[in-house]
Design an enzyme around this catalytic site. Structure first.
Site, PDB file in Angstrom:
ATOM      1  CE  LYS A 151      -9.247  -3.471   0.715  1.00 35.88           C
ATOM      2  NZ  LYS A 151      -7.875  -3.320   1.223  1.00 35.88           N
ATOM      3  CG  HIS A 176      -7.440   1.677  -0.394  1.00 36.85           C
ATOM      4  ND1 HIS A 176      -6.858   0.998  -1.440  1.00 36.85           N
ATOM      5  CD2 HIS A 176      -7.778   0.751   0.530  1.00 36.85           C
ATOM      6  CE1 HIS A 176      -6.841  -0.298  -1.146  1.00 36.85           C
ATOM      7  NE2 HIS A 176      -7.393  -0.475   0.036  1.00 36.85           N
ATOM      8  CD  GLN A 198      -8.333  -3.076   9.786  1.00 40.31           C
ATOM      9  OE1 GLN A 198      -7.564  -3.420  10.677  1.00 40.31           O
ATOM     10  NE2 GLN A 198      -7.976  -3.048   8.512  1.00 40.31           N
ATOM     11  NE  ARG A 219      -3.766  -0.176   0.389  1.00 38.96           N
ATOM     12  CZ  ARG A 219      -3.881  -1.102  -0.559  1.00 38.96           C
ATOM     13  NH1 ARG A 219      -3.274  -0.952  -1.752  1.00 38.96           N
ATOM     14  NH2 ARG A 219      -4.604  -2.185  -0.345  1.00 38.96           N
TER      15      ARG A 219
END
Length: 225
Positions: free
Chosen positions: A143, A118, A209, A62
């Site tokens: 995603k 993202h 999360q 990432r």
């Protein structure tokens, strides 16, 4: 719904120290290799793939362009992905599609791509178009992780996911709204066609999360007759 747990070791020693027993209940491990410098990734890789051989593994770099920890040129990004894939054959390879479109053609050899997007600032108004573009490329997984500013953003993401899954039943989607506001999308993603949810151990890799133990209990309740 599969539970994905990210791991983010910053050194070989940290990778070797990961306790396998703590990952009970996880289905997939996401190795966030961007917490290492680019020269250490191939050095740490054997420890990761050997330790987690009993899990499916997502290999993810990432970059800072999408909220990650490492800066890479397009060439460096592609080379690292191909080097790890050639040696270790991860089950899934994350590819930051919209920030790396110019080199996407170099990824066409892989049938296990997670095309990802993202946005840590907002839920963009053109989210449907972004989903459509990635879906049309028929990767292994589409995603999307976006930041909601209100409840409607969360509901929009879930509704879009439901619609895309209905029209593309063979395509796997993984979508989530981040932060506390978006937590519902992580818990009820299975309802709208999102195949994975991300859970954490000590440190989260994205806002909102849920802890692995809590997510396992939630899944058990939701799956009960």
């Amino acid at each position: 719904m599969k539970i994905v747990v990210p791991i983010m070791p910053t050194s070989l020693e940290e990778a070797q120290a990961l306790e396998l027993s703590r990952f009970e209940g996880a289905d997939i491990i996401e190795w966030r290799a961007d917490f290492l410098d680019k020269h250490s990734i191939l050095t740490v890789a054997p420890a990761i793939f050997e330790k987690f051989a009993g899990f499916e593994i997502v290999f993810t770099i990432r970059t800072t362009r999408e909220g990650g920890k490492i800066e890479l040129t397009d060439g460096e990004y592609v080379t690292l992905i191909k080097d790890v894939a050639a040696i270790y054959s991860p089950d899934y390879i994350d590819f930051e599609y919209f920030t790396r479109k110019e080199v996407f053609d170099q990824m066409l050899e892989f049938s296990n791509l997670v095309l990802s997007y993202h946005n840590f600032e907002e839920t963009p108004e053109n989210l449907m178009e972004l989903l459509s573009e990635m879906t049309n490329l028929t990767p292994r997984v589409v995603k999307v992780a976006v930041m909601p500013k209100n409840e409607q953003d969360v509901l929009d993401l879930m509704n879009f996911t439901r619609g895309f899954k209905a029209f593309n039943p063979e395509q796997e989607f993984v979508t989530m709204s981040m932060g506390k506001l978006g937590r519902l999308s992580r818990l009820a993603g299975d309802l709208v066609g999102s195949s994975w949810t991300f859970a954490s151990l000590d440190n989260t890799s994205a806002p909102g999360q849920v802890a692995l133990a809590d997510m396992c209990r939630i899944r058990e309740v939701l799956d009960a007759d």
